[in-house]
Design a protein around this motif. Structure first.
Motif, PDB file in Angstrom:
ATOM      1  N   ARG A 178       0.815  -1.215   0.000  1.00 52.09           N
ATOM      2  CA  ARG A 178       0.000   0.000   0.000  1.00 52.09           C
ATOM      3  C   ARG A 178       0.851   1.268   0.000  1.00 52.09           C
ATOM      4  NH1 ARG A 178      -5.000  -1.346   4.229  1.00 52.09           N
ATOM      5  NH2 ARG A 178      -5.853  -3.103   3.038  1.00 52.09           N
ATOM      6  N   SER A 179       2.128   1.113   0.282  1.00 51.38           N
ATOM      7  CA  SER A 179       3.013   2.272   0.278  1.00 51.38           C
ATOM      8  C   SER A 179       3.037   2.932  -1.093  1.00 51.38           C
ATOM      9  CB  SER A 179       4.433   1.840   0.675  1.00 51.38           C
ATOM     10  OG  SER A 179       5.327   2.912   0.610  1.00 51.38           O
ATOM     11  N   ALA A 180       2.991   2.113  -2.133  1.00 51.95           N
ATOM     12  CA  ALA A 180       3.023   2.649  -3.499  1.00 51.95           C
ATOM     13  C   ALA A 180       1.638   3.058  -3.993  1.00 51.95           C
ATOM     14  CB  ALA A 180       3.616   1.615  -4.453  1.00 51.95           C
ATOM     15  N   SER A 181       0.610   2.364  -3.512  1.00 51.29           N
ATOM     16  CA  SER A 181      -0.744   2.621  -4.008  1.00 51.29           C
ATOM     17  C   SER A 181      -1.418   3.806  -3.325  1.00 51.29           C
ATOM     18  CB  SER A 181      -1.614   1.376  -3.811  1.00 51.29           C
ATOM     19  OG  SER A 181      -1.794   1.112  -2.424  1.00 51.29           O
ATOM     20  N   GLY A 182      -0.929   4.171  -2.146  1.00 51.33           N
ATOM     21  CA  GLY A 182      -1.540   5.288  -1.432  1.00 51.33           C
ATOM     22  C   GLY A 182      -2.768   4.908  -0.640  1.00 51.33           C
ATOM     23  N   ILE A 183      -3.102   3.612  -0.590  1.00 46.99           N
ATOM     24  CA  ILE A 183      -4.264   3.166   0.183  1.00 46.99           C
ATOM     25  C   ILE A 183      -3.962   3.310   1.671  1.00 46.99           C
ATOM     26  CG2 ILE A 183      -5.744   1.190   0.745  1.00 46.99           C
ATOM     27  CD1 ILE A 183      -5.168   0.104  -2.047  1.00 46.99           C
ATOM     28  N   ARG A 184      -4.879   3.906   2.396  1.00 43.85           N
ATOM     29  CA  ARG A 184      -4.697   4.086   3.829  1.00 43.85           C
ATOM     30  C   ARG A 184      -5.223   2.871   4.591  1.00 43.85           C
ATOM     31  NH1 ARG A 184      -3.625   9.247   5.913  1.00 43.85           N
ATOM     32  NH2 ARG A 184      -3.159  10.766   4.277  1.00 43.85           N
ATOM     33  N   THR A 185      -4.593   2.587   5.717  1.00 42.57           N
ATOM     34  CA  THR A 185      -4.931   1.410   6.514  1.00 42.57           C
ATOM     35  C   THR A 185      -5.738   1.796   7.735  1.00 42.57           C
ATOM     36  OG1 THR A 185      -2.889   0.316   5.804  1.00 42.57           O
ATOM     37  CG2 THR A 185      -3.985  -0.570   7.769  1.00 42.57           C
ATOM     38  N   ALA A 186      -6.833   1.097   7.944  1.00 42.97           N
ATOM     39  CA  ALA A 186      -7.644   1.327   9.145  1.00 42.97           C
ATOM     40  C   ALA A 186      -7.063   0.519  10.306  1.00 42.97           C
ATOM     41  CB  ALA A 186      -9.090   0.911   8.895  1.00 42.97           C
ATOM     42  N   LEU A 187      -7.108   1.073  11.477  1.00 40.62           N
ATOM     43  CA  LEU A 187      -6.586   0.377  12.649  1.00 40.62           C
ATOM     44  C   LEU A 187      -7.276  -0.966  12.866  1.00 40.62           C
ATOM     45  CD1 LEU A 187      -6.060   3.262  15.238  1.00 40.62           C
ATOM     46  CD2 LEU A 187      -4.325   1.672  14.434  1.00 40.62           C
ATOM     47  N   GLU A 188      -8.559  -1.043  12.502  1.00 38.95           N
ATOM     48  CA  GLU A 188      -9.315  -2.286  12.696  1.00 38.95           C
ATOM     49  C   GLU A 188      -8.687  -3.460  11.938  1.00 38.95           C
ATOM     50  OE1 GLU A 188     -10.518   0.602  11.902  1.00 38.95           O
ATOM     51  OE2 GLU A 188     -12.209   1.143  13.192  1.00 38.95           O
ATOM     52  N   GLU A 189      -7.973  -3.160  10.864  1.00 34.13           N
ATOM     53  CA  GLU A 189      -7.339  -4.216  10.068  1.00 34.13           C
ATOM     54  C   GLU A 189      -6.175  -4.883  10.796  1.00 34.13           C
ATOM     55  OE1 GLU A 189      -6.866  -3.348   5.728  1.00 34.13           O
ATOM     56  OE2 GLU A 189      -7.385  -1.307   6.358  1.00 34.13           O
ATOM     57  N   LEU A 190      -5.729  -4.291  11.895  1.00 34.34           N
ATOM     58  CA  LEU A 190      -4.572  -4.808  12.625  1.00 34.34           C
ATOM     59  C   LEU A 190      -4.971  -5.705  13.791  1.00 34.34           C
ATOM     60  CD1 LEU A 190      -2.587  -1.440  12.792  1.00 34.34           C
ATOM     61  CD2 LEU A 190      -2.496  -3.198  11.013  1.00 34.34           C
ATOM     62  N   ARG A 191      -6.237  -6.038  13.860  1.00 32.22           N
ATOM     63  CA  ARG A 191      -6.781  -6.802  14.983  1.00 32.22           C
ATOM     64  C   ARG A 191      -5.991  -8.078  15.267  1.00 32.22           C
ATOM     65  NH1 ARG A 191     -11.735  -6.665  17.255  1.00 32.22           N
ATOM     66  NH2 ARG A 191     -12.411  -5.205  15.628  1.00 32.22           N
ATOM     67  N   ASP A 192      -5.579  -8.793  14.241  1.00 36.98           N
ATOM     68  CA  ASP A 192      -4.908 -10.084  14.430  1.00 36.98           C
ATOM     69  C   ASP A 192      -3.386 -10.010  14.294  1.00 36.98           C
ATOM     70  OD1 ASP A 192      -7.403 -11.391  14.768  1.00 36.98           O
ATOM     71  OD2 ASP A 192      -7.664 -11.468  12.587  1.00 36.98           O
ATOM     72  N   GLU A 193      -2.867  -8.803  14.191  1.00 33.90           N
ATOM     73  CA  GLU A 193      -1.426  -8.650  13.993  1.00 33.90           C
ATOM     74  C   GLU A 193      -0.666  -8.709  15.324  1.00 33.90           C
ATOM     75  OE1 GLU A 193       0.170  -8.443  11.208  1.00 33.90           O
ATOM     76  OE2 GLU A 193      -1.494  -8.168   9.798  1.00 33.90           O
ATOM     77  N   PRO A 194       0.560  -9.251  15.320  1.00 33.27           N
ATOM     78  CA  PRO A 194       1.416  -9.166  16.510  1.00 33.27           C
ATOM     79  C   PRO A 194       1.984  -7.755  16.616  1.00 33.27           C
ATOM     80  CG  PRO A 194       2.581 -10.258  14.733  1.00 33.27           C
ATOM     81  CD  PRO A 194       1.182 -10.024  14.225  1.00 33.27           C
ATOM     82  N   PHE A 195       1.981  -7.190  17.815  1.00 34.11           N
ATOM     83  CA  PHE A 195       2.457  -5.830  18.023  1.00 34.11           C
ATOM     84  C   PHE A 195       3.776  -5.819  18.797  1.00 34.11           C
ATOM     85  CE2 PHE A 195      -1.609  -4.393  16.623  1.00 34.11           C
ATOM     86  CZ  PHE A 195      -1.490  -3.036  16.358  1.00 34.11           C
ATOM     87  N   ILE A 196       4.649  -4.925  18.406  1.00 26.34           N
ATOM     88  CA  ILE A 196       5.866  -4.639  19.164  1.00 26.34           C
ATOM     89  C   ILE A 196       5.710  -3.213  19.691  1.00 26.34           C
ATOM     90  CG2 ILE A 196       8.379  -4.458  19.084  1.00 26.34           C
ATOM     91  CD1 ILE A 196       8.260  -6.318  16.629  1.00 26.34           C
ATOM     92  N   VAL A 197       5.840  -3.034  20.995  1.00 26.32           N
ATOM     93  CA  VAL A 197       5.551  -1.732  21.593  1.00 26.32           C
ATOM     94  C   VAL A 197       6.624  -1.342  22.604  1.00 26.32           C
ATOM     95  CG1 VAL A 197       3.053  -2.007  21.292  1.00 26.32           C
ATOM     96  CG2 VAL A 197       4.144  -2.754  23.429  1.00 26.32           C
ATOM     97  N   LEU A 198       6.567  -0.104  23.037  1.00 25.36           N
ATOM     98  CA  LEU A 198       7.432   0.364  24.115  1.00 25.36           C
ATOM     99  C   LEU A 198       6.977  -0.238  25.439  1.00 25.36           C
ATOM    100  CD1 LEU A 198       7.696   4.135  23.145  1.00 25.36           C
ATOM    101  CD2 LEU A 198       9.493   2.415  22.921  1.00 25.36           C
TER     102      LEU A 198
END
Length: 303
Positions: A178-198
């Motif tokens: 999506r970096s090239a297409s310009g499509i924006r990502t909704a936070l809801e799409e990250l529901r099943d993703e593993p997160f790395i945080v502070l």
């Protein structure tokens, strides 16, 4: 009663430990204990309840510390005002900063300030946002670079600007295209993703979790770090995704670089502020630094 005894009592109250207080004050622990005993004997009350594991304020101690802080603040105010009168362009400013944010903003601000006020000494104190709030509230910094919301109500602030929040994903991630297409990502799409945080205690970690909650899910945290640079490196190697303040997104010359994607509307952002203790006298030097910070950051692309 001596001024230094008030300072000693305040440091013991802050540390809840004689050894740590003595280290901070750069005196021997027996000397500190002796001075406190002398003060308590003069006052006729016990200020601290000592035991083997901790030091706790008594009721009299709580009242004493409150008034002692007022006295110390008044003395510091007098010193600062006299310094401003006698030395218009000299002074010292203690600036608190979140490490990574400061690393990207301060190189723009400090050279501008030093070019105008070469004789003013700047002392930089870097720490987590939680600790910086405490240091600022206790007067150990004149000003601190923080982001809203502030947890300690005795802090006042001036807004520097809004900084948008981006998504960082591994280069091989399905969303990376999506970096090239310009499509924006909704936070809801990250529901099943593993997160790395502070780690806990850092303001941006709290903001990340709260944004996920607002999107309707609990982030599945697989790794934590004290350093946003480490977080971005781990994302780049494929371990997970994260949210990143736009202004501190890693430069392309770094070895491990994730793909940064804009988030869908409403685009989340954080508010950068310069905070100081409410009611604290700000020296001319501190006010000049705040003004330099405000005007310099306004010229940068933080949005």
């Amino acid at each position: 009663m001596e001024l230094r005894q008030l300072q000693y009592a305040l440091q013991i109250a802050a540390e809840r430990n004689f050894s740590r207080a003595a280290d901070k004050l750069h005196i021997a622990q027996p000397s500190l204990s002796q001075q406190l005993s002398k003060l308590e004997k003069e006052l006729g009350v016990l200020l601290f309840q000592r035991n083997t594991s901790s030091v706790e304020l008594t009721h009299a101690g709580e009242k004493f510390v409150e008034q002692a802080q007022t006295i110390i603040d008044a003395v510091e105010l007098l010193r600062q005002e006299m310094s401003d009168i006698s030395q218009l362009r000299t002074g010292r400013v203690v600036v608190g900063s979140m490490p990574i944010t400061g690393a990207h903003l301060l190189p723009h601000v400090l050279p501008v300030f030093k070019s105008k006020y070469a004789e003013v000494e700047i002392t930089l104190l870097e720490d987590s946002s939680m600790n910086l709030e405490k240091l600022t509230a206790s007067g150990q910094t004149d000003l601190s670079l923080l982001s809203l919301p502030l947890e300690i109500p005795t802090l006042a602030y001036e807004v520097l600007g809004e900084e948008r929040i981006d998504l960082a994903v591994p280069p091989e991630h399905p969303l990376a295209s999506r970096s090239a297409s310009g499509i924006r990502t909704a936070l809801e799409e990250l529901r099943d993703e593993p997160f790395i945080v502070l780690k806990e205690g850092q303001g941006f970690r709290k903001m990340t979790v709260e944004l996920c909650h607002a999107a309707g899910f609990e982030p599945r945290i697989v790794f934590e770090s004290n350093n946003m640079e480490t977080v971005q490196s781990l994302v780049a190697t494929g371990m997970g995704v994260t949210l990143v303040p736009h202004f501190i997104a890693r430069a392309p010359r770094s070895e491990f670089v994730p793909v940064y994607l804009p988030l869908a509307d409403p685009v989340p952002s954080r508010t950068l502020v310069v905070a100081y203790r409410r009611g604290r006298y700000l020296s001319h030097a501190a006010e000049a630094f705040m003004e330099t910070f405000r005007t310099t950051v306004k010229g940068l692309s933080v949005e």
